[in-house]
Design a protein around this motif. Structure first.
Motif, PDB file in Angstrom:
ATOM      1  N   SER A 135      45.603  72.684-111.576  1.00 46.96           N
ATOM      2  CA  SER A 135      44.960  71.574-110.961  1.00 46.96           C
ATOM      3  C   SER A 135      45.219  71.014-109.571  1.00 46.96           C
ATOM      4  O   SER A 135      44.477  70.553-108.747  1.00 46.96           O
ATOM      5  CB  SER A 135      44.942  69.902-111.785  1.00 46.96           C
ATOM      6  OG  SER A 135      44.423  70.121-113.101  1.00 46.96           O
ATOM      7  N   VAL A 136      46.521  71.060-109.324  1.00 46.26           N
ATOM      8  CA  VAL A 136      47.104  70.954-108.067  1.00 46.26           C
ATOM      9  C   VAL A 136      46.772  72.174-107.099  1.00 46.26           C
ATOM     10  O   VAL A 136      46.350  71.695-105.827  1.00 46.26           O
ATOM     11  CB  VAL A 136      48.697  70.984-108.034  1.00 46.26           C
ATOM     12  CG1 VAL A 136      49.184  71.011-106.734  1.00 46.26           C
ATOM     13  CG2 VAL A 136      49.223  69.528-108.815  1.00 46.26           C
ATOM     14  N   GLY A 137      46.444  73.262-107.472  1.00 48.59           N
ATOM     15  CA  GLY A 137      46.204  74.485-106.644  1.00 48.59           C
ATOM     16  C   GLY A 137      44.752  74.040-105.791  1.00 48.59           C
ATOM     17  O   GLY A 137      44.718  74.606-104.768  1.00 48.59           O
ATOM     18  N   VAL A 138      44.116  73.381-106.863  1.00 43.07           N
ATOM     19  CA  VAL A 138      42.541  73.231-106.194  1.00 43.07           C
ATOM     20  C   VAL A 138      42.683  72.341-104.723  1.00 43.07           C
ATOM     21  O   VAL A 138      41.829  72.312-104.185  1.00 43.07           O
ATOM     22  CB  VAL A 138      41.611  72.571-106.954  1.00 43.07           C
ATOM     23  CG1 VAL A 138      41.872  71.264-107.540  1.00 43.07           C
ATOM     24  CG2 VAL A 138      40.079  72.933-106.618  1.00 43.07           C
ATOM     25  N   TYR A 139      43.953  71.448-104.590  1.00 45.83           N
ATOM     26  CA  TYR A 139      44.106  70.826-103.520  1.00 45.83           C
ATOM     27  C   TYR A 139      44.065  71.481-102.420  1.00 45.83           C
ATOM     28  O   TYR A 139      43.714  71.019-101.190  1.00 45.83           O
ATOM     29  CB  TYR A 139      45.290  70.012-103.674  1.00 45.83           C
ATOM     30  CG  TYR A 139      45.132  68.769-104.367  1.00 45.83           C
ATOM     31  CD1 TYR A 139      44.522  67.463-103.926  1.00 45.83           C
ATOM     32  CD2 TYR A 139      45.091  68.755-106.025  1.00 45.83           C
ATOM     33  CE1 TYR A 139      44.237  66.123-104.730  1.00 45.83           C
ATOM     34  CE2 TYR A 139      44.835  67.654-106.732  1.00 45.83           C
ATOM     35  CZ  TYR A 139      44.716  66.335-106.099  1.00 45.83           C
ATOM     36  OH  TYR A 139      44.298  65.391-106.998  1.00 45.83           O
ATOM     37  N   GLY A 140      44.594  72.725-102.351  1.00 46.66           N
ATOM     38  CA  GLY A 140      44.718  73.577-101.168  1.00 46.66           C
ATOM     39  C   GLY A 140      43.140  73.963-100.668  1.00 46.66           C
ATOM     40  O   GLY A 140      43.011  74.073 -99.394  1.00 46.66           O
ATOM     41  N   ILE A 141      42.482  74.172-101.753  1.00 39.94           N
ATOM     42  CA  ILE A 141      41.039  74.699-101.297  1.00 39.94           C
ATOM     43  C   ILE A 141      40.456  73.363-100.609  1.00 39.94           C
ATOM     44  O   ILE A 141      39.846  73.479 -99.605  1.00 39.94           O
ATOM     45  CB  ILE A 141      40.281  75.045-102.559  1.00 39.94           C
ATOM     46  CG1 ILE A 141      40.750  76.443-102.932  1.00 39.94           C
ATOM     47  CG2 ILE A 141      38.847  75.326-101.983  1.00 39.94           C
ATOM     48  CD1 ILE A 141      40.229  76.797-104.295  1.00 39.94           C
ATOM     49  N   VAL A 142      40.498  72.245-101.099  1.00 40.35           N
ATOM     50  CA  VAL A 142      39.671  71.229-100.710  1.00 40.35           C
ATOM     51  C   VAL A 142      40.588  70.903 -99.241  1.00 40.35           C
ATOM     52  O   VAL A 142      39.523  70.355 -98.441  1.00 40.35           O
ATOM     53  CB  VAL A 142      39.971  69.942-101.680  1.00 40.35           C
ATOM     54  CG1 VAL A 142      39.552  68.572-101.037  1.00 40.35           C
ATOM     55  CG2 VAL A 142      39.182  70.038-103.052  1.00 40.35           C
ATOM     56  N   LEU A 143      41.809  70.789 -99.299  1.00 44.49           N
ATOM     57  CA  LEU A 143      42.301  70.528 -98.013  1.00 44.49           C
ATOM     58  C   LEU A 143      41.890  71.380 -96.823  1.00 44.49           C
ATOM     59  O   LEU A 143      41.551  71.214 -95.600  1.00 44.49           O
ATOM     60  CB  LEU A 143      43.846  70.330 -97.880  1.00 44.49           C
ATOM     61  CG  LEU A 143      44.249  69.128 -98.733  1.00 44.49           C
ATOM     62  CD1 LEU A 143      45.833  69.204 -98.909  1.00 44.49           C
ATOM     63  CD2 LEU A 143      43.807  67.780 -98.115  1.00 44.49           C
ATOM     64  N   ALA A 161      36.031  70.807-105.563  1.00 49.14           N
ATOM     65  CA  ALA A 161      36.399  69.654-106.151  1.00 49.14           C
ATOM     66  C   ALA A 161      35.504  69.342-107.525  1.00 49.14           C
ATOM     67  O   ALA A 161      36.001  68.910-108.623  1.00 49.14           O
ATOM     68  CB  ALA A 161      36.430  68.499-105.348  1.00 49.14           C
ATOM     69  N   ALA A 162      34.309  69.361-107.180  1.00 47.84           N
ATOM     70  CA  ALA A 162      33.458  68.910-108.641  1.00 47.84           C
ATOM     71  C   ALA A 162      33.628  70.186-109.720  1.00 47.84           C
ATOM     72  O   ALA A 162      33.612  69.924-110.827  1.00 47.84           O
ATOM     73  CB  ALA A 162      31.923  69.007-108.135  1.00 47.84           C
ATOM     74  N   GLN A 163      33.751  71.328-109.195  1.00 54.06           N
ATOM     75  CA  GLN A 163      33.840  72.411-110.338  1.00 54.06           C
ATOM     76  C   GLN A 163      35.143  72.303-111.047  1.00 54.06           C
ATOM     77  O   GLN A 163      35.481  72.263-112.289  1.00 54.06           O
ATOM     78  CB  GLN A 163      34.147  73.915-109.668  1.00 54.06           C
ATOM     79  CG  GLN A 163      34.048  74.900-110.344  1.00 54.06           C
ATOM     80  CD  GLN A 163      33.708  76.244-109.595  1.00 54.06           C
ATOM     81  OE1 GLN A 163      32.817  76.220-108.536  1.00 54.06           O
ATOM     82  NE2 GLN A 163      34.350  77.476-109.909  1.00 54.06           N
ATOM     83  N   VAL A 164      36.592  71.666-110.444  1.00 49.19           N
ATOM     84  CA  VAL A 164      37.737  71.752-110.903  1.00 49.19           C
ATOM     85  C   VAL A 164      37.783  70.441-112.051  1.00 49.19           C
ATOM     86  O   VAL A 164      38.429  70.516-113.087  1.00 49.19           O
ATOM     87  CB  VAL A 164      38.935  71.657-110.362  1.00 49.19           C
ATOM     88  CG1 VAL A 164      38.796  70.366-109.424  1.00 49.19           C
ATOM     89  CG2 VAL A 164      40.130  71.968-111.040  1.00 49.19           C
TER      90      VAL A 164
END
Length: 438
Positions: A135-143, A161-164
């Motif tokens: 879950s935290v790894g997707v923050y890198g993609i969003v940022l 974000a919607a996908q995760v």
């Protein structure tokens, strides 16, 4: 305290550092192997050779690509938020490696005379650690998409974000059945509870939902909507180059290895093969379990490649519909079924009676689902268009543009024909007048 926890607690400092270095090396080496294997397997599916130039059989092509990325120019967009732009790839990469720490790769072994277990740490909530890291790894993609200062990476970040959110729910629900049967959230305890049989046969619906969700969680085809090059140029990493782009690439493949290792741990008994130790005691050793774990994990990694070379990318509405309208309800229904089976078995009912009751309930639900009338109304007839390109719906009426009338211009009769044709008139002083705009 279990035997595994006791051995891990007694590990000296050099053993812990050695395990950390080996886990990092496993992630990097498997990434290089996976990239090259993916290109070769997909090339084979498409009847072409794939990489065959660098190294023996082309197997050093991934290493050459990594060195090339290291020496490429590092470009930063003018509109980018420089601090967030720099740290986003790091946020994506670190959680992927942290999730390796709770994966039990094998049983008890001896390294340089020191007994230990092929696992870095055994936490009581190891399963939740893996879910938290994903879950935290997707923050890198969003940022990364937001900090690029470009519209296409931003759209990809919103998609991610919607996908995760969508597939993290189904992924978590698919693990509930495993936790109920194992009675623990520890990955080592879950592997130990499968000594007599694997959970992928006992909890087949949970296994199917987990496999589909892990493909969506890692943004892999056919669920690679945040990286859809046909729609978003390159996705969230469009504005990245050099080592920052390599970190995003590394995080994607390490996440694939992590979820494959997690699927092996939860549903395939880790490195255990229940029927082999009865043939030979050596099959129960820690190093053999490590080899069996790598083979099982490779099956899931091949599944990622197979899906990419076989299935086309889904539309975004199809992708969201699959997660919210199919995977989540199926997971909830299956959890209720597991609770009912365990409750009936603890009450003294036989397994056959429980299975018959569950079959009757599922049959009634299917009959109700087929008998519910369709209230969407009659389907409109479609008009065949002699084109392969998508066309707008027939009820979309685009207003016609307003027609502008041409203003007439007077031309002097005594002017030469060339001036009349060009719309120019002669001024009294003999100079040509200015042309009037239409």
């Amino acid at each position: 305290m279990t035997r595994t926890q006791q051995l891990l607690a007694d590990d000296p400092l050099w053993m812990i550092l050695l395990k950390v270095v080996v886990l990092f090396a496993i992630g990097v080496v498997l990434t290089l192997v996976m990239i090259n294997a993916e290109r070769k397997v997909v090339g084979r599916m498409q009847q072409r050779p794939g990489p065959n130039r660098v190294g023996p059989g082309g197997w050093l092509q991934s290493l050459a690509d990594g060195l090339k990325l290291a020496f490429k120019e590092d470009i930063m967009p003018v509109m980018a938020d420089k601090r967030v732009y720099f740290i986003a790839p790091v946020i994506s990469t670190i959680p992927a490696f942290v999730a390796f720490s709770v994966i039990p790769f094998g049983g008890e072994v001896t390294i340089f005379g020191e007994p230990t277990v092929l696992q870095l740490v055994d936490l009581p909530v190891g399963v939740l650690v893996v879910l938290a890291c994903s879950s935290v790894g997707v923050y890198g993609i969003v940022l990364g998409g937001w900090a690029s200062g470009s519209p296409y990476p931003l759209l990809a970040a919103l998609r991610s974000a919607a996908q995760v959110i969508s597939y993290e729910i189904a992924l978590g629900l698919s693990i509930v059945g495993v936790v109920l049967y194992a009675g623990s959230l520890s990955t080592a305890d879950i592997v130990g509870s499968q000594s007599s049989g694997w959970y992928f046969m006992l909890l087949a619906p949970s296994f199917v939902v987990f496999v589909i969700s892990m493909v969506g969680e890692t943004n892999r085809a056919p669920f690679d909507l945040p990286e859809a090059e046909s729609e978003l140029v390159g996705g969230f990493h469009t504005e990245y180059s050099s080592l920052k782009f390599a970190l995003f690439f590394l995080a994607e493949y390490v996440n694939m290895v992590t979820v494959s290792a997690m699927a092996t741990t939860l549903f395939l008994g880790g490195g255990q093969i229940p029927w082999l130790p009865s043939l030979w005691d050596g099959f129960n050793s820690g190093w053999f379990q490590f080899l069996a774990f790598i083979i099982k994990m490779s099956i899931f990694l091949f599944l990622f490649i197979w899906l990419r070379g076989t299935l086309p990318r889904l539309r975004y509405d199809q992708f969201m519909r699959l997660g919210w309208k199919f995977l989540v309800p199926i997971s909830l229904l299956w959890i209720l079924t597991v609770f009912a089976i365990r409750a009936l078995r603890t009450s003294g009912y036989s397994l056959n009676a429980v299975l018959i009751l569950v079959g009757i309930v599922l049959a009634v639900l299917l009959v109700i689902a087929f008998l519910v009338p369709d209230r969407r109304g009659p389907v409109e007839q479609t008009v065949e268009v002699a084109s392969d390109y998508p066309v707008p719906p027939l009820d979309l009426r685009v207003p016609a543009p307003a027609r502008h009338k041409l203003r007439t211009r007077s031309v002097d009769a005594s002017a030469p024909p060339e001036a009349a044709l060009s719309g120019a008139s002669t001024s009294p002083s003999g100079n040509a007048g200015e042309n009037h705009d239409v």
